[in-house]
Design a protein around this motif. Sequence first.
Motif, short mmCIF file in Angstrom:
data_model
loop_
_atom_site.label_atom_id
_atom_site.label_comp_id
_atom_site.label_asym_id
_atom_site.label_seq_id
_atom_site.Cartn_x
_atom_site.Cartn_y
_atom_site.Cartn_z
N GLN A 138 0.76 -1.22 0.04
CA GLN A 138 -0.14 0.06 0.09
C GLN A 138 0.74 1.19 0.03
O GLN A 138 1.99 1.31 0.52
N PRO A 139 0.48 2.48 -0.61
CA PRO A 139 1.02 3.76 -0.82
C PRO A 139 1.37 4.16 0.68
O PRO A 139 0.63 3.96 1.51
N GLY A 140 2.71 4.39 1.02
CA GLY A 140 3.33 5.04 2.47
C GLY A 140 3.49 3.86 3.34
O GLY A 140 4.36 4.39 4.15
N ALA A 141 3.31 2.52 3.08
CA ALA A 141 3.70 1.80 4.15
C ALA A 141 5.13 1.54 4.35
O ALA A 141 5.74 1.46 5.48
N LYS A 142 5.84 1.12 3.31
CA LYS A 142 7.38 1.17 3.37
C LYS A 142 7.91 2.18 3.71
O LYS A 142 9.04 2.30 4.31
N GLU A 143 7.50 3.48 3.20
CA GLU A 143 8.07 4.97 3.65
C GLU A 143 8.03 5.21 5.07
O GLU A 143 8.80 5.58 5.78
N PHE A 144 6.71 4.64 5.64
CA PHE A 144 6.53 4.82 6.91
C PHE A 144 7.69 3.89 7.78
O PHE A 144 8.09 4.35 8.79
N LEU A 145 7.80 2.72 7.41
CA LEU A 145 8.60 1.94 8.21
C LEU A 145 10.08 2.46 8.09
O LEU A 145 10.67 2.56 8.95
N ASP A 146 10.49 3.01 6.94
CA ASP A 146 11.79 3.47 6.70
C ASP A 146 11.98 4.61 7.70
O ASP A 146 13.15 4.87 8.42
N ARG A 147 11.07 5.61 7.65
CA ARG A 147 11.25 6.83 8.44
C ARG A 147 11.03 6.72 10.03
O ARG A 147 11.57 7.35 10.72
N TYR A 148 10.20 5.92 10.21
CA TYR A 148 9.84 5.52 11.80
C TYR A 148 11.38 5.03 12.46
O TYR A 148 11.42 5.12 13.46
N ALA A 149 11.87 4.01 11.62
CA ALA A 149 12.92 3.16 12.22
C ALA A 149 14.45 4.02 12.09
O ALA A 149 14.93 4.14 13.20
N GLU A 150 14.38 5.04 11.23
CA GLU A 150 15.22 6.20 11.46
C GLU A 150 15.01 7.05 12.53
O GLU A 150 15.74 7.54 13.37
#
Length: 356
Positions: free
Chosen positions: A286-298
């Motif tokens: 889904q749009p935003g899922a992978k981006e959320f994971l990357d940025r929240y991990a950062e």
Amino acid sequence: MSEQDGQGTGRTAEQEAGRTAEHEKPPKAARDAHSPLEASKQAGEQAPEAGRQDGAQVSTGIEAAGVPDAAIPELVIISGMSGAGRSTAAKCLEDLGWFVVDNLPPALIPTMVELGARSQGNVARIAVVVDVRGRRFFDNLRESLADLESKSVTRRIVFLESSDNALVRRFESVRRPHPLQGDGRIVDGIAAERELLRELRGDADLVIDTSSLNVHELRAKMDAQFAGEEEPELRATVMSFGFKYGLPVDADLVVDMRFLPNPHWVPELRQYTGLNEEVAAYVFNQPGAKEFLDRYAELLRLVQAGYRREGKRYVTIAVGCTGGKHRSVAMSEKLAARLVSEGVETVVVHRDMGRE
């Protein structure tokens, strides 16, 4: 420690000034293995006679048992003035993986070390808090430490010191009497305690003056002495949950996955959970899922460094969706894997999975 630390320091002062005798909770590693006494029982050993108060020497029995030097625990004695931060220092060592025992009579220290030596390496470091509540046993302390030294037990004495003015402020702030003041004033109790501890302070390997320290600064000093070359360990719990069942009360950080489409409305996925590969693939496509994971991990990497600096060793990250079954579960698993790959000890808990 300084009153300027606000609520956190107030709690520490209260613990030091008015706390009743209580046993410190052992660290997780020690609990998950076995206590020294249990390890001794399993090995078929019988605990030596303990608690003698007639001044007789309590032998560790380490040499007689043939315990190798590598199995003999490292020992730290924590003592000092009431109100100077003993409980904070002990808690810091507990967070670093030490087995902490509060208010153990000095005559029983050799027994504690012996049981640790018989624990097959499960208890490698022991910290014992000795204070004026056990003042009648101080006569045995020197004999016990001399006996341990003769048996190659590595030991250090940490003494927590503070000025009279700082101690008076701390006791007055919690409206508690000094343990030794009796019918006198707080300053009388402080003077009596200083006299009792004078010899022990002279033997201390490390003296920390907490007059102007807050709780975080004291933790930093303890970490610098006992954490070794590595940074103090941070332990994380990643918990999935459903908002309709309420927020986790122990959460430090909360994130909301309800911005992603819900697999519940996909008939072929509804019966499964976020642990299912097809459900996880649906969520992360889904749009935003992978981006959320990357940025929240950062973001968590930044938070981890701050937690370590502030002496926080445990963090609970709550990941929520509507029912706690699909999106939050899938994201929790991926987030936990990221933390593990970065060296963070991590536990995953799915609080509400299976409630529907």
